[in-house]
Motif scaffolding. Structure first.
Motif, mmCIF file in Angstrom:
data_model
loop_
_atom_site.group_PDB
_atom_site.id
_atom_site.type_symbol
_atom_site.label_atom_id
_atom_site.label_comp_id
_atom_site.label_asym_id
_atom_site.label_seq_id
_atom_site.Cartn_x
_atom_site.Cartn_y
_atom_site.Cartn_z
ATOM 1 N N GLY B 144 0.725 -1.228 0.176
ATOM 2 C CA GLY B 144 0.043 -0.039 0.249
ATOM 3 C C GLY B 144 0.834 1.489 -0.418
ATOM 4 N N LYS B 145 0.036 2.265 0.019
ATOM 5 C CA LYS B 145 1.263 3.380 -0.446
ATOM 6 C C LYS B 145 1.759 3.733 1.223
ATOM 7 C CE LYS B 145 0.001 8.073 -1.583
ATOM 8 N NZ LYS B 145 -0.505 9.707 -0.911
ATOM 9 N N LYS B 146 2.578 4.553 1.006
ATOM 10 C CA LYS B 146 3.461 4.845 1.759
ATOM 11 C C LYS B 146 3.916 6.751 2.430
ATOM 12 C CE LYS B 146 5.400 0.794 2.305
ATOM 13 N NZ LYS B 146 4.632 -0.052 2.566
ATOM 14 N N THR B 147 3.961 6.549 3.185
ATOM 15 C CA THR B 147 3.986 8.216 3.547
ATOM 16 C C THR B 147 4.659 8.383 5.154
ATOM 17 O OG1 THR B 147 2.255 9.043 4.631
ATOM 18 C CG2 THR B 147 1.801 9.319 2.912
ATOM 19 N N LEU B 148 5.627 9.669 4.510
ATOM 20 C CA LEU B 148 6.203 9.951 5.382
ATOM 21 C C LEU B 148 6.504 11.430 5.199
ATOM 22 C CD1 LEU B 148 8.572 9.439 8.242
ATOM 23 C CD2 LEU B 148 10.244 9.585 6.383
ATOM 24 N N SER B 149 6.287 12.052 6.168
ATOM 25 C CA SER B 149 5.542 13.476 6.626
ATOM 26 C C SER B 149 7.064 14.207 6.590
ATOM 27 C CB SER B 149 5.153 13.800 7.799
ATOM 28 O OG SER B 149 6.173 14.181 9.301
ATOM 29 N N GLU B 150 7.129 15.737 5.735
ATOM 30 C CA GLU B 150 8.415 16.122 5.787
ATOM 31 C C GLU B 150 8.992 16.542 6.374
ATOM 32 O OE1 GLU B 150 8.568 19.723 3.709
ATOM 33 O OE2 GLU B 150 7.486 19.034 1.160
ATOM 34 N N ASP B 151 8.534 16.971 7.742
ATOM 35 C CA ASP B 151 9.293 16.820 9.329
ATOM 36 C C ASP B 151 9.414 15.292 9.251
ATOM 37 O OD1 ASP B 151 6.663 15.680 10.285
ATOM 38 O OD2 ASP B 151 7.180 17.981 11.696
ATOM 39 N N GLY B 152 9.266 14.265 8.702
ATOM 40 C CA GLY B 152 9.560 12.778 9.583
ATOM 41 C C GLY B 152 9.065 12.693 10.538
ATOM 42 N N THR B 153 8.775 12.741 11.340
ATOM 43 C CA THR B 153 6.957 13.175 12.191
ATOM 44 C C THR B 153 6.377 12.503 12.371
ATOM 45 O OG1 THR B 153 6.050 15.126 12.359
ATOM 46 C CG2 THR B 153 8.573 15.283 13.619
ATOM 47 N N THR B 154 5.419 11.849 10.944
ATOM 48 C CA THR B 154 4.580 11.208 11.032
ATOM 49 C C THR B 154 4.890 10.386 9.807
ATOM 50 O OG1 THR B 154 2.826 12.821 11.731
ATOM 51 C CG2 THR B 154 1.873 10.736 10.541
ATOM 52 N N ALA B 155 4.542 8.659 10.170
ATOM 53 C CA ALA B 155 4.513 7.276 8.837
ATOM 54 C C ALA B 155 3.172 6.792 8.818
ATOM 55 C CB ALA B 155 5.839 6.935 9.260
ATOM 56 N N SER B 156 3.014 6.758 7.478
ATOM 57 C CA SER B 156 2.094 5.812 7.955
ATOM 58 C C SER B 156 2.017 4.775 6.562
ATOM 59 C CB SER B 156 0.826 6.546 6.978
ATOM 60 O OG SER B 156 0.528 7.056 5.498
ATOM 61 N N ASP B 157 0.813 3.159 6.387
ATOM 62 C CA ASP B 157 1.310 2.151 5.646
ATOM 63 C C ASP B 157 -0.129 2.555 5.621
ATOM 64 O OD1 ASP B 157 4.524 1.727 5.618
ATOM 65 O OD2 ASP B 157 3.540 2.026 7.234
ATOM 66 N N LEU B 158 -0.531 2.496 3.664
ATOM 67 C CA LEU B 158 -2.684 1.863 3.973
ATOM 68 C C LEU B 158 -2.825 0.569 3.088
ATOM 69 C CD1 LEU B 158 -4.169 3.324 3.051
ATOM 70 C CD2 LEU B 158 -4.200 3.116 0.744
ATOM 71 N N CYS B 159 -3.139 -0.054 3.826
ATOM 72 C CA CYS B 159 -3.778 -1.806 3.846
ATOM 73 C C CYS B 159 -4.395 -1.636 2.662
ATOM 74 C CB CYS B 159 -3.891 -2.199 4.874
ATOM 75 S SG CYS B 159 -4.876 -4.340 4.977
ATOM 76 N N SER B 160 -4.906 -1.925 2.066
ATOM 77 C CA SER B 160 -5.455 -2.163 0.665
ATOM 78 C C SER B 160 -5.955 -3.827 0.476
ATOM 79 C CB SER B 160 -5.383 -0.896 0.066
ATOM 80 O OG SER B 160 -6.698 -0.835 -1.178
ATOM 81 N N TYR B 161 -7.395 -4.143 0.002
ATOM 82 C CA TYR B 161 -7.719 -5.189 -0.959
ATOM 83 C C TYR B 161 -8.974 -5.193 -1.764
ATOM 84 C CZ TYR B 161 -4.259 -8.651 0.580
ATOM 85 O OH TYR B 161 -3.255 -9.122 1.081
ATOM 86 N N SER B 162 -9.187 -5.271 -2.826
ATOM 87 C CA SER B 162 -10.012 -5.458 -3.912
ATOM 88 C C SER B 162 -10.776 -6.571 -3.864
ATOM 89 C CB SER B 162 -9.396 -5.156 -5.207
ATOM 90 O OG SER B 162 -8.692 -6.434 -5.891
ATOM 91 N N GLU B 163 -11.424 -7.150 -4.059
ATOM 92 C CA GLU B 163 -12.591 -8.235 -3.924
ATOM 93 C C GLU B 163 -11.724 -9.090 -5.306
ATOM 94 O OE1 GLU B 163 -16.910 -7.779 -3.710
ATOM 95 O OE2 GLU B 163 -16.576 -8.798 -5.812
ATOM 96 N N SER B 164 -11.170 -9.053 -6.520
ATOM 97 C CA SER B 164 -10.951 -10.015 -7.363
ATOM 98 C C SER B 164 -8.984 -10.374 -6.427
ATOM 99 C CB SER B 164 -10.849 -9.133 -8.715
ATOM 100 O OG SER B 164 -9.533 -8.208 -8.361
ATOM 101 N N GLU B 165 -8.662 -9.469 -6.145
ATOM 102 C CA GLU B 165 -7.165 -10.096 -4.761
ATOM 103 C C GLU B 165 -7.792 -10.985 -4.697
ATOM 104 O OE1 GLU B 165 -4.556 -6.450 -4.373
ATOM 105 O OE2 GLU B 165 -5.958 -6.000 -4.190
#
Ligand SMILES: [Mg+2]
Ligand SMILES: [Mg+2]
Lengths: 354, 354
Positions: B144-165
Motif C-alpha cells: 500500500g501507499k507509504k507516506t512520511l511527513s516532510e518533517d519526518g514525524t509522521t509515517a503511514s502505510d495503507l492496507c488495501s484489498y479488492s474483491e478480485s485480489e
C-alpha cells in the motif's frame, strides 16, 4: 484510601469474572480499612440493546470521573458472524481507550510454577518466563481511516503513527525495564513498513537516554517465532497496536490458559484494569470462566494507587488457590470448582500479612 | 522434459542452500533423463552493490522468460540496522512478486516424525500436524501507499484489498482443500479492519460454491494462539499478506527448525520456489545452513510441472537423510555434517523408484 471504581462488566463472561474481582476488592476494603465506591455501567453489545451504542455517554462520563475502571470483556457472536453489521461492540472499547487517552496496554506474562505442565510449550522453554508487553493502544491501523468503495469491491485501512505517539509509550517501557531485568525489545516490521521505520528511528533515539537498558529490535514475524522458541529472552517488549495484539495473545498461551493474565491500560489521567482474555461468549452464564485474570487485574489496580501490600494480599490469595487446587477447569481438567466458588475462595483468603 | 530454471541465490545463506538444490535437480536430470537449463542472476543486497537496485532489469527479464525460478533468500544486516536506508533488498522481492503476478504464497507445514522431539511444542500437540498456508502475496499493507511527513514525524502505510485480489487466491485455497482434508480457515481481523471485513464477505460467498469444503473464520490473534494450542485443527489456512507472514513463520516453528520447510509463490504465468526461511546473514559462508528447505522447494518445482515421480524421489532422499541422521546442526545438535555434505548425500541418494 477512598476510590471510586467504575465497573464495566461488558459482554460474555465479563460480568461473571468482574463480580469475583469486586468480592476481592470488598475484602481488601474491610481488611485494610479503605473505602471503595463501585458504580456499574453498561458497555459493549449489552449496551447496544438499549441505546444502539456500545459506549453510552453516561458510561463514558462515569469512566472519566472515576479514579479507576475495572472492565470485564467485550464482543458477542452475533456481531462477529455478521460482516454486514454497521456498529460493533469492539468499537466501544476502541472509543473508550481513545477518549480516556489510554495509550499503553501493559500485559505481564509470568509463568506460575504450579501450571508449568499446562503450557503447550515444553517445560524447559517456558520455565521462569517473566516478560511484560507494552502495546500501543490508541494509534495504528485499528484507528486509521477506513474506506469501502461505493460498489463494495475495495476496502482499506490506514496505519499511521506520529513520533509523539511512539515516544510516550517508549518512555513508559524503558522506565519499566529499569525496575526489571533492564532490557527492551522493540517489535516492528521496519523492513517493509514506513510506520515501523518511524518506530525504529524514534525508539533507537530514546534508547540512548537510557544507557543502562539494553535495547534490541525484532521483526514481528521473527518475534512470533521467538515467543515460541525462547520466551525467557524477553524482559520488556515494546510494540505497536496490531503487533501487540497478536504477540500478547500468543504470549498468553505460554501459561496454558488465557484465564490467568491481567492487564492494564493506562494514560496520563485514567487507568483501566481488565483480564487479558476476551468475552468467550460460548461460556457465558455457565459458571466455568476463570476469574483469576480479572482478580489479578484488580491487584494491578491497587498497585497503580501505591497499595502494594493490598495488591500482594490478593496475589497471595490467588497463589493459595493454586496450591489448594481451587481452580477452574481450564487450568485443571479434573477440577469441580466454578467461577463463583473460586472467587469466594480467593476473596475469603485475603488477609493482612504480618 | 526441458525446463529453463532461473537461479536467484540472493543474500546470506541463499546461494549456499540453492547450490544444494541444483545438485539435486542435476541428479534428477540424469536419473530421469530430463534437460534443465540453469541460468544464474543477481538479486537482493548483492545486486545493489553493482547496480544500486535489488532487482536489476536483466534479472527480471530472465525470470519472466524462464519456466520457473529457484530462489534462495533476501536481506542483509547492513540494511536491517539502518532505518535511513532509502532502498532495501526486500523491495526487490516485493517488486519481483508484483511484476510476475505471484499472488499466492503456498507454505506446507508437515510434521516429520523423525523430528517430533525438536519441536518447542509438546509432542501430543504437534504430532501429525499437516497444514498448508495460502498467503496473499502482492496486496495489502506491504504494497500500500507509504507516506512520511516532510518533517519526518509522521509515517503511514495503507492496507488495501479488492474483491478480485481476494477471490483469486481464495479459489486456489478451496481447490487445494478438495485434495486434502476438506477444510478452509480464513484468518483475518474482521472485528476491527474494513479490509478484513471485505475478505470475510468475499470468501464466505466463495465458500458456498464449495459445499463439500467446511469453512471457518478466525481472528489473527486467536489464530496465532490456536497455532500453538492445536495446529492439527488446520488443513488449509487462507489469509492476507501480513497475517500470512506472521502465521506461517509461527507455523514453521512447529517443526523445531525453519530449515525444513519449502514454499512456492505462484501466479497465472510464473512460479517461484524458495525455502521458507530468510537470509540468516549470521550463518553466511559457515557451511551450517540447512539445505533441506531449499531442496524440498525444488521438489515442489518438479511437482508444479507434473513431475510427481521425480519430486517424490527428492522427498525420499531427504527422508533417507533424516533416517541416517545426515542433517545439519539446527535439527540435530550433535551432527557434524555441513550444508555441502548434506546436499551431496541427498543428491547422491536420488534414485528411480521401481
Ligand atoms: Mg487480541
Ligand atoms: Mg516472514
Amino acid at each position: 484510601m477512598q476510590l471510586k471504581i467504575a465497573l464495566l462488566g461488558g459482554d460474555g463472561i465479563g460480568p461473571e469474572v468482574l463480580a469475583q474481582s469486586v468480592k476481592c476488592l470488598k475484602a481488601i476494603e474491610e481488611t485494610f480499612n479503605h473505602r471503595f465506591e463501585f458504580v456499574e455501567a453498561p458497555f459493549g453489545a449489552i449496551a447496544m440493546t438499549g441505546s444502539g451504542r456500545p459506549l453510552p455517554d453516561e458510561t463514558l462520563a462515569l469512566c472519566q470521573e472515576a479514579d479507576a475502571i475495572l472492565f470485564g470483556a467485550i464482543g458477542a457472536l452475533d456481531y462477529d458472524n455478521n460482516p454486514e453489521a454497521k456498529v460493533r461492540p469492539e468499537q466501544g472499547l476502541l472509543r473508550l481507550r481513545k477518549e480516556l487517552g489510554l495509550f499503553a496496554s501493559i500485559r505481564p506474562i509470568k509463568m506460575f510454577p504450579a501450571f508449568l505442565e499446562n503450557s503447550p510449550l515444553k517445560r524447559n522453554i517456558v520455565d521462569h518466563t517473566d516478560l511484560v508487553i507494552f502495546r500501543e493502544l490508541t494509534g495504528g491501523i485499528y484507528f486509521g481511516k477506513k474506506t469501502l468503495s461505493e460498489d463494495g469491491t475495495t476496502a482499506s485501512d490506514l496505519c499511521s503513527y506520529s513520533e509523539s505517539e511512539i515516544s510516550r509509550i517508549a518512555h513508559l517501557a524503558f522506565k519499566a525495564a529499569k525496575k526489571r531485568r533492564k532490557k527492551v525489545t522493540l517489535v516492528d516490521k521496519a523492513n517493509v513498513l514506513e510506520s515501523s521505520r518511524l518506530w525504529r528511528k524514534t525508539v533507537t533515539n530514546i534508547a540512548q537516554s537510557y544507557p543502562d537498558i539494553s535495547f534490541e529490535c525484532l521483526f514481528i514475524d521473527n518475534a512470533a517465532v521467538q515467543m515460541m522458541l525462547n520466551p525467557r529472552q524477553f524482559d520488556v517488549i515494546l510494540t505497536d497496536n496490531m503487533f501487540g495484539d497478536i504477540l500478547s495473545d500468543q504470549g498468553s498461551v505460554i501459561l496454558g490458559s488465557v484465564g490467568l493474565l491481567p492487564s492494564a491500560s493506562v494514560g496520563l489521567e485514567n487507568a483501566m484494569f481488565e483480564p487479558f482474555h476476551g468475552s468467550y461468549p460460548q461460556a457465558k452464564g455457565k459458571n466455568i470462566a476463570n476469574p483469576v485474570a480479572s482478580i489479578l487485574s484488580s491487584a494491578m489496580l491497587l498497585q497503580h494507587f501505591g497499595l502494594d501490600e493490598e495488591a500482594n494480599a490478593i496475589v497471595a490469595a490467588v497463589h493459595k488457590s493454586f496450591v489448594k487446587k481451587v481452580v477452574t477447569t481450564d487450568v485443571l481438567g479434573s477440577s469441580k470448582y466454578g467461577t463463583d466458588y473460586v472467587g469466594d475462595f480467593i476473596s475469603e483468603n485475603i488477609v493482612e500479612s504480618d
